[in-house]
Write an enzyme that holds these catalytic residues in place. Sequence first.
Site, PDB file in Angstrom:
ATOM      1  N   THR A 172       0.963  -1.191  -0.045  1.00 34.81           N
ATOM      2  CA  THR A 172      -0.132   0.106  -0.194  1.00 34.81           C
ATOM      3  C   THR A 172       0.944   1.228  -0.021  1.00 34.81           C
ATOM      4  OG1 THR A 172      -1.829  -1.209   1.196  1.00 34.81           O
ATOM      5  CG2 THR A 172      -1.590   1.286   1.503  1.00 34.81           C
ATOM      6  N   ARG A 200     -14.658  -6.597   0.153  1.00 34.16           N
ATOM      7  CA  ARG A 200     -13.619  -6.213   1.334  1.00 34.16           C
ATOM      8  C   ARG A 200     -13.086  -4.880   1.279  1.00 34.16           C
ATOM      9  NH1 ARG A 200      -8.002  -5.103   2.519  1.00 34.16           N
ATOM     10  NH2 ARG A 200      -7.620  -5.853   4.731  1.00 34.16           N
ATOM     11  N   VAL A 201     -13.263  -4.009   2.140  1.00 36.79           N
ATOM     12  CA  VAL A 201     -12.373  -2.726   2.310  1.00 36.79           C
ATOM     13  C   VAL A 201     -11.595  -2.835   3.524  1.00 36.79           C
ATOM     14  CG1 VAL A 201     -12.777  -0.152   2.722  1.00 36.79           C
ATOM     15  CG2 VAL A 201     -14.376  -1.699   1.335  1.00 36.79           C
ATOM     16  N   GLY A 202     -10.603  -2.456   3.423  1.00 37.31           N
ATOM     17  CA  GLY A 202      -9.358  -2.396   4.455  1.00 37.31           C
ATOM     18  C   GLY A 202      -9.241  -1.202   5.289  1.00 37.31           C
ATOM     19  N   GLY A 224      -0.080  -1.969   5.989  1.00 36.39           N
ATOM     20  CA  GLY A 224      -0.016  -3.388   7.105  1.00 36.39           C
ATOM     21  C   GLY A 224      -1.229  -4.045   7.038  1.00 36.39           C
TER      22      GLY A 224
END
Length: 305
Positions: A172, A200-202, A224
């Site tokens: 990222t 899915r959203v992080g 991370g």
Amino acid sequence: MANPVLLVHGGAWAIPDDMVEAHTNGVNNAAGAGWRALEKGGCALDAVEEAVAVLENDDTFDAGRGSFLNRDGKVQLDALMMCGATLRAGGVGCVERIKNPVRAARVILEKSPHIYFVGEGAERYAEEHGVTLCDNADLVLPRELERWKQAKEQSYLTVPSEFCGPTNSHDTVGAVALDAEGNIAAATSTGGTLNKAPGRVGDSSLIGCGCYADNDTAAASTTGWGEPMMKLVFAKWATDQVTWEHSPEEVAPESIRHLHRRLNGHGGIILVDRQGRVGIAHNTPRMAWALRRHEHSSAGVKFPN
Ligand code: ASP
């Protein structure tokens, strides 16, 4: 007037020796683009947008083209940008047809009364405001298809947390900046985790989780394992610790210790405040970063503490 600062990251994990040069060049190029924006009189938002767009265009990183593929074999991207002066923010989640999600985030920040758009609605809003859409296939690299096939073969043997170990790729990208007016901003962009469930959203694009900026405290961008960072509202937690007495240099490693102690999380964080003080910390073997100030530029994959 303030002395501008730009700090960029390109992920935190066990970046292999043969990928160190690509990571260092990538963050250096991004810092150069962001710095040119500041030199031309641009604001902190301009700097973080330009820096992150360069990283999204660089195949090395898990952002924009070259990102990890989700379970459907598609690139699905998330990004957020935030202005420390006004607390305005713009974010997109699960977009599949935007080459530079950070530019869509900027459009939302500038033009929308809303903060966050997802999926097709985000793509439609971006297109209506001048962002050209692409095909998802344009964002997919053969390298990532190969990696995805291998992950699929192994996934029935592997518990999810093993996908998220500190040595697994976390590429990222993000940037934080202080401009000459004394305002700070942050941006983060990601393709998320390998073989993630569609939808899915992080943490990266969630306000206060992977990105936050407030002139009263600091600007932060993280990378991370996203789920622990979301549970801790990690970027906001970190920026809230920054005070006149408590510098970003001290807060960055404290934040990473908090992440690890509380949830066994791992990753990295960059911070800048209105005094131009910076912090970088990670509990992964390496983290790609680059720093620019007047008459100073440095970059690496391990911050010399
Ligand atoms: N934090 C990102 C996510 O969980 C992944 C990364 O930083 O590499 O989506």
